[in-house]
Design a protein around this motif. Structure first.
Motif, PDB file in Angstrom:
ATOM      1  N   ALA A   1      -5.753  -4.491   0.494  1.00  0.00           N
ATOM      2  CA  ALA A   1      -4.955  -4.932  -0.643  1.00  0.00           C
ATOM      3  C   ALA A   1      -5.187  -6.407  -0.911  1.00  0.00           C
ATOM      4  CB  ALA A   1      -3.475  -4.677  -0.388  1.00  0.00           C
TER       5      ALA A   1
ATOM      6  N   TYR B   1       0.453  -2.421  -8.539  1.00  0.00           N
ATOM      7  CA  TYR B   1      -0.855  -2.427  -7.880  1.00  0.00           C
ATOM      8  C   TYR B   1      -1.768  -1.421  -8.570  1.00  0.00           C
ATOM      9  CZ  TYR B   1       0.597  -5.506  -4.150  1.00  0.00           C
ATOM     10  OH  TYR B   1       1.012  -6.620  -3.447  1.00  0.00           O
TER      11      TYR B   1
ATOM     12  N   TRP C   1       0.783   2.022  -7.417  1.00  0.00           N
ATOM     13  CA  TRP C   1       1.916   1.699  -6.554  1.00  0.00           C
ATOM     14  C   TRP C   1       2.676   0.533  -7.164  1.00  0.00           C
ATOM     15  CZ3 TRP C   1       4.528   4.327  -3.313  1.00  0.00           C
ATOM     16  CH2 TRP C   1       5.270   3.771  -2.269  1.00  0.00           C
TER      17      TRP C   1
ATOM     18  N   THR D   1      -8.681   5.737  -4.006  1.00  0.00           N
ATOM     19  CA  THR D   1      -8.671   4.957  -5.233  1.00  0.00           C
ATOM     20  C   THR D   1      -9.889   5.257  -6.102  1.00  0.00           C
ATOM     21  OG1 THR D   1      -9.587   3.156  -3.882  1.00  0.00           O
ATOM     22  CG2 THR D   1      -7.244   3.073  -4.392  1.00  0.00           C
TER      23      THR D   1
ATOM     24  N   TRP E   1      -5.387  -2.242  -4.864  1.00  0.00           N
ATOM     25  CA  TRP E   1      -5.380  -1.454  -3.632  1.00  0.00           C
ATOM     26  C   TRP E   1      -6.644  -0.616  -3.566  1.00  0.00           C
ATOM     27  CZ3 TRP E   1      -3.866  -0.858   1.077  1.00  0.00           C
ATOM     28  CH2 TRP E   1      -3.990   0.375   1.707  1.00  0.00           C
TER      29      TRP E   1
ATOM     30  N   ARG F   1       0.819  -1.192   0.000  1.00  0.00           N
ATOM     31  CA  ARG F   1       0.000   0.000   0.000  1.00  0.00           C
ATOM     32  C   ARG F   1       0.860   1.252   0.000  1.00  0.00           C
ATOM     33  NH1 ARG F   1      -0.049   2.755   4.651  1.00  0.00           N
ATOM     34  NH2 ARG F   1       0.630   1.752   6.560  1.00  0.00           N
TER      35      ARG F   1
ATOM     36  N   ALA G   1     -12.004  -3.630  -3.161  1.00  0.00           N
ATOM     37  CA  ALA G   1     -11.120  -4.783  -3.303  1.00  0.00           C
ATOM     38  C   ALA G   1     -11.926  -6.075  -3.399  1.00  0.00           C
ATOM     39  CB  ALA G   1     -10.158  -4.852  -2.122  1.00  0.00           C
TER      40      ALA G   1
END
Length: 267
Positions: free
Chosen positions: A119, A87, A26, A17, A133, A6, A93
Motif C-alpha cells: 500500500a 484506496y 477499499w 488488484t 493497494w 488493505r 504499487a
C-alpha cells in the motif's frame, strides 16, 4: 497513513488488484479515539467490529458481516489528519507511485508491504489524498461495494485536469482490457468499472474557470436505507450535520472526519 488500509484477504477464490485495477477497492478512516469511533459509526451506519491484524488501535468495520472499511485510531499518535481515504486497486504499487510523482503528485507514505500486498498513501497535484493497494482483494469485489460504500467523489478545482492525472496513474480509459471507463455525464466526470459507477469528479459548470476556493478532497459516500435516521444518530452521538436533503446528507464524526450518507434509492 491508515496502516489497516488493505482489505482483509479471503481464504478462497481470492481476486487480486489485477481483476479490478484502477477502481476503488477499499476505504479507511484515521481517527483519534477508537471507542468513540466505534460507538458513532455503529449507531449511524449499523457497523459491527472485528479486530485487525495490526494491533489494538485498528479495527475492521463489518456491514451485515461483510468487511466495509478499515479504522485506525492513530491520528494523535502519528500526528495525522482525521479523514476518510479511498484506496484504488493497482497491479503495481511501485509503478503507480512513480507515475504519480512524475505527474506532480506526492508520495506521503510507501509503498509499504502488508501481506498479502502493498500500500501507499499519495496526494494528487492539487493536494487531495488517496491511497493505492496492490495485492489480494475480497473474494467478491461486488460484495464489498454492496456492503455500504456507494461511490467516492473528488471535489477539485479542475475536473478534467484531475481525470487526466488519475487516468494516467490508474490506467483509466486505456487500451488494457478491463480498465475503468471515463465519461462526462450530468456535469461531472464519471468513472465506471464493470458497468457500475464507482467514482465521480466534479469542479463546477462545464467551461467555468477553476475555483480557487475549493479545497480538493475525496468524499466517501455510504449507501443507507434511511438518511434521516443516520442524521439523527450522528447528532445524538457527538457528530454534526453539515448539509442534508431527503436523499443525501453530509456528516461529520466526533473527531472531525467528513463523509456522506446517500439513500440506496439514488444508486
Amino acid at each position: 497513513m491508515n496502516h489497516d488500509a488493505r482489505p482483509p484477504s479471503a481464504t478462497t477464490d481470492v481476486l487480486s488488484t489485477h481483476s479490478v485495477f484502477g477502481a476503488p477497492c477499499w476505504v479507511s478512516l484515521t481517527s483519534r479515539d477508537l471507542e468513540t469511533t466505534e460507538a458513532f459509526y455503529g449507531a449511524v451506519l449499523g457497523w459491527q467490529w472485528q479486530p485487525a491484524m495490526l494491533g489494538d488501535r485498528f479495527r475492521i468495520a463489518l456491514a451485515d458481516g461483510t468487511p466495509a472499511a478499515g479504522i485506525a485510531a492513530v491520528a494523535t499518535m502519528w500526528q495525522m489528519a482525521v479523514a476518510w481515504t479511498p484506496y484504488f486497486a493497482v497491479p503495481s504499487a511501485d509503478e503507480a507511485v512513480a507515475r504519480a510523482q512524475e505527474r506532480g503528485g506526492t508520495a506521503a507514505v510507501g509503498p509499504l508491504s502488508f501481506p498479502p500486498g502493498r500500500a501507499a498513501l499519495l496526494a494528487d497535484r492539487d493536494g487531495a489524498t488517496f491511497g493505492i493497494w496492490e495485492g489480494e482483494l475480497f473474494a467478491d469485489w461486488e460484495a464489498w461495494r454492496e456492503a455500504q460504500p456507494a461511490f467516492i467523489k473528488l471535489h477539485t478545482r479542475d475536473a478534467f485536469d484531475a481525470a487526466i492525472f488519475y487516468g494516467e496513474i490508474l490506467d483509466w480509459a486505456s487500451e488494457h482490457p478491463g480498465c475503468c471507463e471515463v465519461h462526462y455525464e450530468g456535469g461531472e466526470v464519471v468513472l465506471r468499472s464493470r458497468g457500475d459507477i464507482v467514482a465521480r469528479i466534479e469542479s463546477g459548470a462545464l467551461g467555468s474557470a477553476p475555483d480557487p476556493s475549493i479545497r480538493p478532497h475525496w468524499q466517501v459516500h455510504f449507501a443507507v436505507a434511511d438518511v434521516a435516521a443516520c442524521t439523527r444518530a450522528a447528532e445524538m452521538h457527538g457528530g454534526s450535520v453539515l448539509s442534508k436533503g431527503s436523499d443525501e446528507a453530509v456528516l461529520r464524526d466526533p473527531d472531525g472526519a467528513q463523509f456522506t450518507v446517500t439513500s440506496r434509492r439514488r444508486r
